[in-house]
Design a protein around this motif. Structure first.
Motif, PDB file in Angstrom:
ATOM      1  N   ALA A  68      30.955  11.269  22.363  1.00 30.60           N
ATOM      2  CA  ALA A  68      30.335  10.176  21.608  1.00 30.60           C
ATOM      3  C   ALA A  68      30.518   8.838  22.324  1.00 30.60           C
ATOM      4  CB  ALA A  68      30.928  10.104  20.196  1.00 30.60           C
ATOM      5  N   THR A  69      31.661   8.656  22.969  1.00 28.95           N
ATOM      6  CA  THR A  69      31.887   7.404  23.687  1.00 28.95           C
ATOM      7  C   THR A  69      30.847   7.235  24.798  1.00 28.95           C
ATOM      8  OG1 THR A  69      34.240   7.670  23.255  1.00 28.95           O
ATOM      9  CG2 THR A  69      33.617   6.044  24.909  1.00 28.95           C
ATOM     10  N   GLY A  70      30.589   8.314  25.508  1.00 32.53           N
ATOM     11  CA  GLY A  70      29.570   8.248  26.551  1.00 32.53           C
ATOM     12  C   GLY A  70      28.199   7.968  25.975  1.00 32.53           C
ATOM     13  N   LEU A  71      27.894   8.637  24.875  1.00 30.34           N
ATOM     14  CA  LEU A  71      26.573   8.470  24.267  1.00 30.34           C
ATOM     15  C   LEU A  71      26.354   7.040  23.794  1.00 30.34           C
ATOM     16  CD1 LEU A  71      26.255  11.744  22.173  1.00 30.34           C
ATOM     17  CD2 LEU A  71      25.071  11.173  24.285  1.00 30.34           C
ATOM     18  N   ALA A  72      27.437   6.391  23.368  1.00 29.86           N
ATOM     19  CA  ALA A  72      27.312   5.054  22.782  1.00 29.86           C
ATOM     20  C   ALA A  72      26.641   4.081  23.748  1.00 29.86           C
ATOM     21  CB  ALA A  72      28.689   4.534  22.375  1.00 29.86           C
ATOM     22  N   PHE A  73      26.917   4.256  25.041  1.00 31.35           N
ATOM     23  CA  PHE A  73      26.299   3.344  26.019  1.00 31.35           C
ATOM     24  C   PHE A  73      24.783   3.476  25.990  1.00 31.35           C
ATOM     25  CE2 PHE A  73      30.599   3.467  27.578  1.00 31.35           C
ATOM     26  CZ  PHE A  73      30.810   2.185  28.017  1.00 31.35           C
ATOM     27  N   GLY A  74      24.322   4.713  26.124  1.00 29.76           N
ATOM     28  CA  GLY A  74      22.882   4.930  26.120  1.00 29.76           C
ATOM     29  C   GLY A  74      22.244   4.478  24.820  1.00 29.76           C
ATOM     30  N   PHE A  75      22.886   4.844  23.698  1.00 32.64           N
ATOM     31  CA  PHE A  75      22.290   4.522  22.407  1.00 32.64           C
ATOM     32  C   PHE A  75      22.194   3.010  22.216  1.00 32.64           C
ATOM     33  CE2 PHE A  75      23.659   8.788  20.283  1.00 32.64           C
ATOM     34  CZ  PHE A  75      22.775   9.445  21.117  1.00 32.64           C
ATOM     35  N   ARG A  76      23.199   2.292  22.692  1.00 27.95           N
ATOM     36  CA  ARG A  76      23.137   0.834  22.557  1.00 27.95           C
ATOM     37  C   ARG A  76      22.010   0.257  23.383  1.00 27.95           C
ATOM     38  NH1 ARG A  76      28.419  -2.830  22.043  1.00 27.95           N
ATOM     39  NH2 ARG A  76      29.462  -1.722  20.355  1.00 27.95           N
ATOM     40  N   ALA A  77      21.726   0.891  24.516  1.00 26.50           N
ATOM     41  CA  ALA A  77      20.679   0.375  25.391  1.00 26.50           C
ATOM     42  C   ALA A  77      19.307   0.943  25.038  1.00 26.50           C
ATOM     43  CB  ALA A  77      21.015   0.702  26.843  1.00 26.50           C
ATOM     44  N   GLY A  78      19.246   1.768  23.983  1.00 23.76           N
ATOM     45  CA  GLY A  78      17.969   2.351  23.608  1.00 23.76           C
ATOM     46  C   GLY A  78      17.568   3.515  24.491  1.00 23.76           C
TER      47      GLY A  78
ATOM     48  N   MET B 244      38.438  21.060  39.266  1.00 18.07           N
ATOM     49  CA  MET B 244      37.586  21.586  38.198  1.00 18.07           C
ATOM     50  C   MET B 244      37.079  20.462  37.314  1.00 18.07           C
ATOM     51  SD  MET B 244      39.791  24.953  37.129  1.00 18.07           S
ATOM     52  CE  MET B 244      38.681  25.624  35.890  1.00 18.07           C
ATOM     53  N   VAL B 245      37.951  19.488  37.020  1.00 19.01           N
ATOM     54  CA  VAL B 245      37.522  18.365  36.180  1.00 19.01           C
ATOM     55  C   VAL B 245      36.388  17.615  36.874  1.00 19.01           C
ATOM     56  CG1 VAL B 245      38.230  16.194  35.131  1.00 19.01           C
ATOM     57  CG2 VAL B 245      39.792  18.135  35.128  1.00 19.01           C
ATOM     58  N   LEU B 246      36.573  17.399  38.162  1.00 15.22           N
ATOM     59  CA  LEU B 246      35.515  16.727  38.924  1.00 15.22           C
ATOM     60  C   LEU B 246      34.212  17.517  38.874  1.00 15.22           C
ATOM     61  CD1 LEU B 246      36.973  15.302  42.252  1.00 15.22           C
ATOM     62  CD2 LEU B 246      35.698  14.095  40.469  1.00 15.22           C
ATOM     63  N   ALA B 247      34.344  18.815  39.097  1.00 17.21           N
ATOM     64  CA  ALA B 247      33.154  19.663  39.097  1.00 17.21           C
ATOM     65  C   ALA B 247      32.483  19.646  37.732  1.00 17.21           C
ATOM     66  CB  ALA B 247      33.532  21.085  39.496  1.00 17.21           C
ATOM     67  N   GLY B 248      33.296  19.661  36.680  1.00 15.62           N
ATOM     68  CA  GLY B 248      32.743  19.619  35.332  1.00 15.62           C
ATOM     69  C   GLY B 248      31.974  18.339  35.088  1.00 15.62           C
ATOM     70  N   ALA B 249      32.595  17.219  35.476  1.00 16.90           N
ATOM     71  CA  ALA B 249      31.920  15.930  35.300  1.00 16.90           C
ATOM     72  C   ALA B 249      30.623  15.908  36.092  1.00 16.90           C
ATOM     73  CB  ALA B 249      32.846  14.800  35.744  1.00 16.90           C
ATOM     74  N   LEU B 250      30.687  16.454  37.282  1.00 12.01           N
ATOM     75  CA  LEU B 250      29.502  16.465  38.141  1.00 12.01           C
ATOM     76  C   LEU B 250      28.408  17.346  37.527  1.00 12.01           C
ATOM     77  CD1 LEU B 250      29.034  15.077  40.857  1.00 12.01           C
ATOM     78  CD2 LEU B 250      29.391  17.300  41.946  1.00 12.01           C
ATOM     79  N   GLY B 251      28.809  18.494  36.989  1.00  7.90           N
ATOM     80  CA  GLY B 251      27.832  19.388  36.368  1.00  7.90           C
ATOM     81  C   GLY B 251      27.106  18.703  35.223  1.00  7.90           C
ATOM     82  N   GLY B 252      27.862  18.044  34.352  1.00 11.77           N
ATOM     83  CA  GLY B 252      27.251  17.319  33.239  1.00 11.77           C
ATOM     84  C   GLY B 252      26.364  16.197  33.746  1.00 11.77           C
ATOM     85  N   LEU B 253      26.843  15.524  34.781  1.00 11.40           N
ATOM     86  CA  LEU B 253      26.095  14.400  35.348  1.00 11.40           C
ATOM     87  C   LEU B 253      24.757  14.872  35.906  1.00 11.40           C
ATOM     88  CD1 LEU B 253      27.163  11.305  36.773  1.00 11.40           C
ATOM     89  CD2 LEU B 253      26.205  12.664  38.587  1.00 11.40           C
ATOM     90  N   VAL B 254      24.808  15.954  36.674  1.00 10.53           N
ATOM     91  CA  VAL B 254      23.565  16.457  37.269  1.00 10.53           C
ATOM     92  C   VAL B 254      22.579  16.864  36.183  1.00 10.53           C
ATOM     93  CG1 VAL B 254      22.600  18.380  38.590  1.00 10.53           C
ATOM     94  CG2 VAL B 254      24.594  17.158  39.445  1.00 10.53           C
TER      95      VAL B 254
ATOM     96  N   GLY C 151      22.393   4.854  34.895  1.00  6.91           N
ATOM     97  CA  GLY C 151      23.804   4.576  34.611  1.00  6.91           C
ATOM     98  C   GLY C 151      24.242   5.161  33.280  1.00  6.91           C
ATOM     99  N   CYS C 152      23.461   4.898  32.249  1.00 10.92           N
ATOM    100  CA  CYS C 152      23.858   5.353  30.907  1.00 10.92           C
ATOM    101  C   CYS C 152      23.798   6.869  30.785  1.00 10.92           C
ATOM    102  CB  CYS C 152      22.967   4.725  29.843  1.00 10.92           C
ATOM    103  SG  CYS C 152      23.261   2.973  29.616  1.00 10.92           S
ATOM    104  N   MET C 153      22.703   7.466  31.278  1.00 12.10           N
ATOM    105  CA  MET C 153      22.592   8.920  31.183  1.00 12.10           C
ATOM    106  C   MET C 153      23.684   9.587  32.019  1.00 12.10           C
ATOM    107  SD  MET C 153      19.997   9.835  29.210  1.00 12.10           S
ATOM    108  CE  MET C 153      19.182  11.337  29.683  1.00 12.10           C
ATOM    109  N   GLY C 154      23.912   9.027  33.201  1.00 12.90           N
ATOM    110  CA  GLY C 154      24.921   9.614  34.071  1.00 12.90           C
ATOM    111  C   GLY C 154      26.295   9.571  33.442  1.00 12.90           C
TER     112      GLY C 154
END
Lengths: 371, 310, 362
Positions: free
Chosen positions: A76-86, A122-132, A252-255
């Motif tokens: 939710a914290t990550g989503l908040a950025f995008g949602f605030r920016a529309g 693994m944490v890095l890979a996970g973040a990267l997977g979500g990011l991609v 930026g926000c989606m990533g």
């Protein structure tokens, strides 16, 4: 007749007062529901809201709250950025799955080696997977103007098919007698994401959630990125004048939201869930959207909202178990709580006024800002 | 690769049926979104319609009355949503998601008494002459009445939105509610009507599953159809005829992948299962990257709360 | 329902028990038996049948037991919590009724050595964790025989869920016995990649019917394929998990019913008697765990007699559905004449037998 009138600025008093009020109203309405189902309403309410925190088994349920809330808060914290920016990333569930898949795949590539470096990798890979995975809707939006709501949502279904494929195919435990599901990552020291302090529920995912909340708070309050996000959400034209590139903002926000969702998936699969299985995804990505809004897209609000949601889950389970309430009634009850919280929100930005009495005209800038 | 086993005629015929529930629900959502209200609670309204329709049909013995009940059930749930977002100005995205949670819980609770109960049979219309036509007969003229109702509603919604004054007002409210308000249109009431229509159609779509397609009440009978409906609205860029196309495309690919399996075409199942979603994305990219992109934009006021500033 | 008072006392006792291994309170307390379900009871299939088993336990033992259950428990972290809460609520015997609960059950069982656990369809056991499953493939052999006799187009459809050993056993067993009575039979398999999605199951049945399939078996839980078959006419189906009696006499001409009641009653009795030990039970028709539902009048008498004879032979242990000579799909020999498949081979089965077309997705 009562009419609503926009406040010049959101009321501080009501910002703090509405959540408890909404919870109280939910207790009343929920109590009526439980009574209608033939259960003692007071017992039911106490089981849901009180017992997980202070009941006879609180020593077990309190850490569980943190375990349940951690992925919700992180996403939710990550989503908040995008949602605030529309920017509407509603596909966090897919990014969560991809994070778990890529992270687990990278880790399992090293099995059975033991090294302290594997988990961070693994944490890095996970973040990267979500990011991609989040970059797909982001880049399509930037390049072709494709609607990101639809693409991110569609990718959830693609991701869950990938999950089933991976659980039955490449990630299937070779020692699992042909049953679906990967090796248990929690039973492999290099990838295990266990409680850091026994009895607290505090695993790396919870740590990451807390760090994310603090970082997001700092970003929104002080950093130029947070400023750009807020400005773009409030007034896209002003943001354009200020030289903020809408494309960069989308990426930026989606990533950011994708990476956090991916990390949440990785922490879940190495910790509480333990393995990639067909039913690994249980909807954290969607629930996190509700959490983001309940927390009013504010990091601290999200922290509180995530814990509250976790409380209703854990308390709801206890009510099912101890009182024999059907799972459906608990779901209905959660829906009610959300409705009341959302409905009471009106009091923070509007005031009730009897028609006919004059009120000071709110300035248009404040009205714009409150939107 | 051997595709000879798949009959295009039968494929098209089952596509018409497979796309009906999502078509109905999406059409209702289209009208709501055209008025500027984004209701993500389609899944919740569909499943509520599925159980109310089923319950009413069982009680009265008439599937038709069941469908009326389903529309009423879906509309009732959407009324809750309308009050929250229109008058209490709650956030539409979050309220819609909450509505889904609420609807699924409500339907499951009501439905406890209906597990294993059989619904009255909903007869297929056999149009005497048309149904016997070669090729066209099986594709177009051997379905149940709700399939035709869906098609009729697409035409009706198109006509309403683009050929009537009321439709113009509804679109105006969706494009720019402040301007519409200045013109004296009743923004809130128009939106209320649109949301209720959306709820009623979602209810119908759900009942089509529980009364015709499946036909049975089980928890989770809609299995995500509401989300697909939402996707199709965006896919169709808020145009009724494109919506029909989208529903057929989606239903068609879903049916096709099962037919390919049945014909033993050696394509990996997981690739086939993903196909509807991937193709939807690809088509969407193709549409949105083409010319006339402005015409594809969402209604201007979509998702924004309206407050008369005086 | 549990009152707060006895919840607290049993809870405290449970905690003490867990840490010190002290015996629990006197015998007059009813035995608490917990059930963790993966789906809603209202699914009418898998979970519904387990809950029927729970109700049978209540009916059998009355006041001597108290049952608790939790439905729609997601696999993974939530399962571990749900199981632990059952222990804390005082359950002494807990059934976890889905394969996906395996690791969670193991984790909780390790923490509470004095509580007995039973995990369905899994393979990990501990001193206080038993496993159980049903030989559904025995039932598939019977309905495969009926299917082979009843098909006119010689095409039998099989709506499969996921490519896991249990499902593959079922397909092979049905195919072997359909071929035995009808050498021209071929099998059309659709992998739905779901246990339960009524609309998709209906579409799958429809797609098969359009391919000329006139007998459909399913390993998914909804009745949607039955309804599709009924609408098509001249297509026969079989009830799955539950009897699906509402589609009698056609299209549903027989059924395979999961009947957990005998096992649950036996295991509860063992705990009450103090004779419970950790075992692996794989019961079939002979144990009453797999029941062939009524074979309707749409099936000719001689076919019914043949099917019932097969059923009785399996029940009596005179016949094993996987008896050689059998080859694998690629023609390599698997079982020699008269040789019977071992349980180990069955639980990890990942190949089709000879004669099957198509590939198992992996």
């Amino acid at each position: 007749m009562i009419i609503l009138e926009r406040r010049p600025a959101p009321s501080r008093l009501w910002t703090w007062a509405t959540p408890p009020l909404a919870v109280l109203m939910t207790m009343i309405a929920g109590g009526l529901l439980f009574a209608a189902l033939g259960k003692d309403p007071l017992t039911a309410i106490r089981t849901i809201f009180w017992d997980p925190l202070f009941g006879p088994f609180a020593g077990f349920t309190r850490p569980q709250l943190l375990i349940k809330a951690a992925p919700l808060i992180l996403i939710a914290t990550g989503l908040a950025f995008g949602f605030r920016a529309g920017i509407w990333n509603i596909g966090a569930e897919g990014q969560y799955i991809l994070g778990a898949l890529t992270g687990a795949a990278v880790g399992l590539a090293f099995y059975p080696a033991e090294s302290r470096l594997i988990f961070p990798l693994m944490v890095l890979a996970g973040a990267l997977g979500g990011l991609v995975w989040a970059m797909i809707p982001a880049l399509l939006r930037v390049r072709f103007g494709t609607n990101e709501i639809l693409v991110s949502l569609m990718l959830v279904y693609v991701a869950s098919n990938l999950l089933a494929w991976a659980a039955l195919g490449p990630l299937r435990n070779p020692e699992g007698l042909g049953f679906p599901g990967s090796r248990n990552l929690r039973q492999w020291a290099s990838s295990a994401n266990l409680e850091l302090i026994p009895g607290t529920g505090l695993h790396w995912g919870a740590v990451a959630a807390l760090v994310a909340v603090c970082a997001a708070y700092g970003l929104f309050a002080r950093h130029v990125f947070g400023f750009a996000v807020r400005l773009a959400g409030q007034s896209p034209r002003a943001a354009a004048f200020a030289g903020i590139s809408p494309s960069h903002l989308v990426i930026g926000c989606m990533g950011l939201s994708g990476a956090l969702a991916g990390m949440a998936g990785l922490f879940e699969v190495t910790g509480p869930a333990g393995q990639i299985s067909i039913d690994f995804a249980v909807g954290y990505g969607f629930t996190a959207i509700i959490v983001a809004f309940l927390g009013r897209l504010h990091p601290l609000g999200i922290l509180a909202a995530g814990l509250l949601m976790a409380l209703t889950y854990i308390g709801g389970e206890m009510a099912q178990l101890q009182l024999g309430l059907p799972a459906a009634a608990i779901q209905l009850f959660q829906g009610m709580l959300l409705f009341f919280l959302l409905a009471m929100d009106v009091l923070t930005t509007y005031r009730l006024r009897l028609k006919g009495r004059p009120a000071p005209e709110p300035s248009s800038a404040a009205a714009e800002g409150a939107r | 690769m051997n595709l000879s086993g798949i009959s295009p005629v039968l494929l098209l015929a089952s596509l018409m049926v497979a796309s009906t529930p999502i078509l109905l629900a999406a059409l209702g959502e289209l009208v709501a979104e055209r008025s500027g209200v984004l209701n993500l609670g389609v899944e919740g309204m569909m499943i509520t319609g599925a159980i109310t329709g089923f319950a009413v049909a069982v009680a009265t013995g008439s599937p038709w009355i069941g469908f009326v009940g389903a529309a009423a059930g879906g509309a009732a749930l959407s009324l809750l949503f309308a009050v929250l977002v229109l008058w209490l100005r709650s956030n539409q995205v979050a309220t819609g998601l909450a509505l889904t949670l609420f609807g699924i819980g409500l339907a499951a609770l009501v439905g406890q008494a209906y597990v294993g109960v059989r619904a009255p049979v909903f007869a297929r219309l056999d149009l005497p002459v048309l149904g016997d036509l070669p090729i066209l007969g099986p594709i177009l003229f051997r379905h149940d009445a709700v399939v035709y109702l869906g098609l009729g509603l697409v035409a009706g919604v198109w006509w309403f939105l683009h050929r009537t004054r009321a439709g113009l007002r509804l679109r105006a409210v969706g494009e720019n509610h402040d301007a519409a308000h200045a013109l004296g249109y009743k923004v809130q009431l128009i939106r209320l009507g649109a949301v209720l229509f959306g709820g009623a159609l979602a209810g119908l779509g759900g009942a089509y599953l529980s009364l015709v397609r499946v036909p049975q009440w089980t928890q989770g009978v809609t299995a995500g159809a509401g989300w697909i409906a939402l996707a199709i609205v965006v896919f169709a860029s808020w145009r009724p005829w494109r919506l029909l196309l989208g529903a057929w495309l989606f239903g068609g690919i879903s049916v096709l992948q099962l037919n390919l399996q049945a014909a033993r075409v050696p394509i990996p199942v997981e690739v086939l299962s993903m196909a509807p979603y991937v193709v939807t994305i690809l088509v969407l990219v193709l549409i949105s990257s083409g010319r006339g992109r402005a015409a594809l934009a969402a209604p201007g006021s979509l998702g924004q709360p309206f407050h008369a500033a005086r | 329902m549990i009152t707060r008072r006895n919840l607290m006392t049993t809870g405290a006792a449970g905690a003490t028990l867990a840490t010190l291994g002290l015996p629990l309170r006197a015998q007059e307390e009813p035995l608490k038996v917990g059930f963790i379900y993966v789906g809603p009871i209202g699914d009418g299939g898998w979970t519904y049948q387990h809950d029927q088993g729970r109700l049978a336990v209540e009916a059998e033992f009355g006041d001597r037991v108290e049952t608790l259950y939790q439905e729609s428990v997601p696999e993974g972290a939530d399962a571990e919590r749900a199981i632990t809460q059952m222990v804390l609520a005082g359950c002494k015997l807990i059934f976890t009724t889905s394969f996906g609960f395996m690791d969670a059950t193991v984790a909780v069982a390790e923490k509470f050595p004095d509580v007995k656990f039973e995990h369905a369809t899994g393979y990990k056991r501990l001193d206080n964790l038993a496993t159980y499953d049903a030989r559904f493939y025995e039932g598939r052999a019977v309905i495969g025989t009926i299917a082979g006799r009843m098909t006119k187009t010689n095409k039998i459809g099989y709506i499969a869920s996921y490519p896991i050993p249990e499902v593959i056993q079922g397909i092979n067993s049905a195919f072997i016995h359909a071929r035995k009575v009808n050498p021209d039979v071929e099998m059309v398999v659709i992998w739905a990649y779901t246990w339960f999605d009524p609309a998709k199951e209906a579409d799958a049945a429809q797609a098969m019917i359009e391919q000329g399939v006139d007998v459909i078996m399913q390993h998914t839980d909804s009745t949607a394929p039955q309804a599709a078959a009924q609408a098509a006419g001249n297509v026969f189906t079989f009830g799955q998990a539950s009897d699906m009696a509402e589609f009698k006499p056609v299209p549903r001409i027989a059924s395979i019913i999961d009947n957990w009641a005998p096992y649950y009653i036996k295991r509860v009795q063992a705990v009450l008697d103090g004779t419970w030990t950790s075992t692996h039970t794989w019961g079939g028709i002979g144990d009453g765990e797999v029941v062939i539902g009524e074979i309707t009048e749409a099936v000719p008498d001689e076919v019914r007699a043949e099917a019932e004879a097969l059923r009785d032979a399996i029940a009596a242990g005179e016949y094993h559905p996987f008896t050689g000579p059998l080859n694998k799909q690629d023609g390599t020999p698997w079982l020699a004449e008269g040789q019977v498949a071992t349980d180990e081979e069955l639980v990890s089965m990942n190949f089709y037998v000879e004669g099957m077309q198509g590939q198992i997705p992996s």
